[in-house]
Design an enzyme around this catalytic site. Structure first.
Site, PDB file in Angstrom:
ATOM      1  N   ASP A 129       0.820  -1.225   0.000  1.00  0.00           N
ATOM      2  CA  ASP A 129       0.000   0.000   0.000  1.00  0.00           C
ATOM      3  C   ASP A 129       0.851   1.272   0.000  1.00  0.00           C
ATOM      4  O   ASP A 129       1.993   1.260   0.452  1.00  0.00           O
ATOM      5  CB  ASP A 129      -0.867   0.043   1.270  1.00  0.00           C
ATOM      6  CG  ASP A 129      -2.039  -0.925   1.189  1.00  0.00           C
ATOM      7  OD1 ASP A 129      -2.040  -1.785   0.292  1.00  0.00           O
ATOM      8  OD2 ASP A 129      -2.945  -0.811   2.039  1.00  0.00           O
ATOM      9  N   HIS A 285       3.562  -2.205   3.396  1.00  0.00           N
ATOM     10  CA  HIS A 285       3.551  -0.812   2.936  1.00  0.00           C
ATOM     11  C   HIS A 285       4.771  -0.529   2.063  1.00  0.00           C
ATOM     12  O   HIS A 285       5.887  -0.917   2.418  1.00  0.00           O
ATOM     13  CB  HIS A 285       3.474   0.145   4.124  1.00  0.00           C
ATOM     14  CG  HIS A 285       2.114   0.174   4.740  1.00  0.00           C
ATOM     15  ND1 HIS A 285       1.735  -0.735   5.699  1.00  0.00           N
ATOM     16  CD2 HIS A 285       1.028   0.951   4.489  1.00  0.00           C
ATOM     17  CE1 HIS A 285       0.469  -0.501   6.028  1.00  0.00           C
ATOM     18  NE2 HIS A 285       0.018   0.519   5.309  1.00  0.00           N
TER      19      HIS A 285
END
Ligand code: ZN
Length: 332
Positions: A129, A285
């Site tokens: 992400d 992430h």
């Protein structure tokens, strides 16, 4: 000739002579006076010119010195902006996501696993992400090394590195998923319209760059986020109307916690989280501040590629729906 007449003539001569002399002397005097003043004026002009040149020189010097001082200021401002940009997602906005991720962990406690696939093959989906970031290329290099395809839930960024990253993600066979253009909770979750505008802005932007229309979405903060001011079902409907599938996660690498997570912790979180799940969507992430994610990735891939009957796949529309909040129709 009388004495009287001679005297008159002499007087006349003197007058004529005087007039001639006067006629000669006056212009000469004038010329001298003007000449002197011309010389003086010229001297003044030269002096002024010199002063002007000196002033111009001084102005140039001042400008140069201002420039010298301005450049570092501009440079520093640019650096500050770059840092701000790099950490934008990791500051205010991400604090909320940290909270959400932590809370999603709670949600996951009571989470029911999707049915086991009939072929008995375990499917693992690695998702990243918040990218692209300066780490995207490194992540892509590692994935390439292990011949693994993943899913990138990206934001809208227009710098050269990010544009190249979008292209590389698609070219190398990964899934380019959407994670909102701005990642600003207050903006995207203000209303259904605001949400759709942001999503379509990103979808069009990615299409312009890659020629592919992304139809996979991950809600910032997950579908179970509590920051959305508008009901999540309205947003889910808006996505479904546009044939966009959304995916959450059922394994968190823990790399989003505020305290820097060590490489070992990330490896353990992922391996423990996957456990014996038949379908696992792992949350990572892709962020400049998440260096340990990159450090942990080779070991995770080493272990995952060693697993029997397991596949690492990019998310597609056919991927089993792992959603914290399911569409209403399913719930009814
Ligand atoms: Zn995010």
């Amino acid at each position: 000739m009388s004495e009287e007449r001679r005297k008159r003539i002499n007087r006349l001569k003197k007058m004529i002579l005087g007039t001639i002399v006067a006629l000669i002397l006056i212009p000469v005097c004038c010329a001298v006076v003007f000449g002197v003043s011309l010389v003086k004026t010229k001297q003044q002009l030269l002096l002024l010119q010199e002063q002007l040149i000196a002033s111009e020189k001084r102005v140039e010097e001042l400008e140069a010195s201002v420039g010298e001082h301005m450049e570092p200021v501009e440079e520093q401002t640019a650096q500050v902006d770059a840092v701000k940009e790099a950490f934008a997602v990791d500051t205010e906005e991400n604090l909320q996501e940290l909270y959400d991720t932590a809370r999603n962990e709670e949600v996951l406690e009571g989470y029911t696993e999707p049915e086991q696939t009939e072929d008995g093959i375990r499917r693992i989906y690695l998702t990243f992400d918040d990218g692209p970031s300066r780490e995207t290329d490194v992540i892509l290099d590692i994935l390439k090394q292990y011949n693994v395809k993943a899913t990138f839930f990206v934001l809208g960024k227009d710098d050269e590195v990010s544009v190249a990253a979008y292209k590389r993600i698609v070219e190398e066979g990964h899934t380019l998923g959407m994670h909102s253009y701005s990642h600003r909770y207050r903006e995207i979750y203000a209303s259904v319209d605001a949400f759709v505008n942001d999503m379509e802005r990103l979808q069009n932007y990615l299409y312009e760059i890659t020629g592919e229309k992304s139809e996979i979405y991950r809600f910032p903060g997950g579908s179970s986020n509590r920051v959305s001011r508008t009901g999540i079902y309205g947003l889910i409907d808006a996505l479904e109307e546009r044939n966009i599938a959304y995916y959450d996660w059922n394994v968190s690498s823990g790399d989003a916690t505020g305290i820097p997570t060590s490489k070992e912790d990330i490896v353990n979180n992922v391996m423990r989280g996957i456990g014996d799940k038949k379908n696992a969507i792992v949350l990572f992430h892709d962020s400049t501040a998440k260096k340990s994610t990159v450090d942990a990735l080779p070991e995770i891939l080493e272990r995952l590629t060693d697993m029997e009957n397991a596949e690492i796949l990019p998310i597609t529309q056919d991927t089993v729906k792992i959603q914290h909040v399911e569409p209403k129709e399913v719930l009814q």
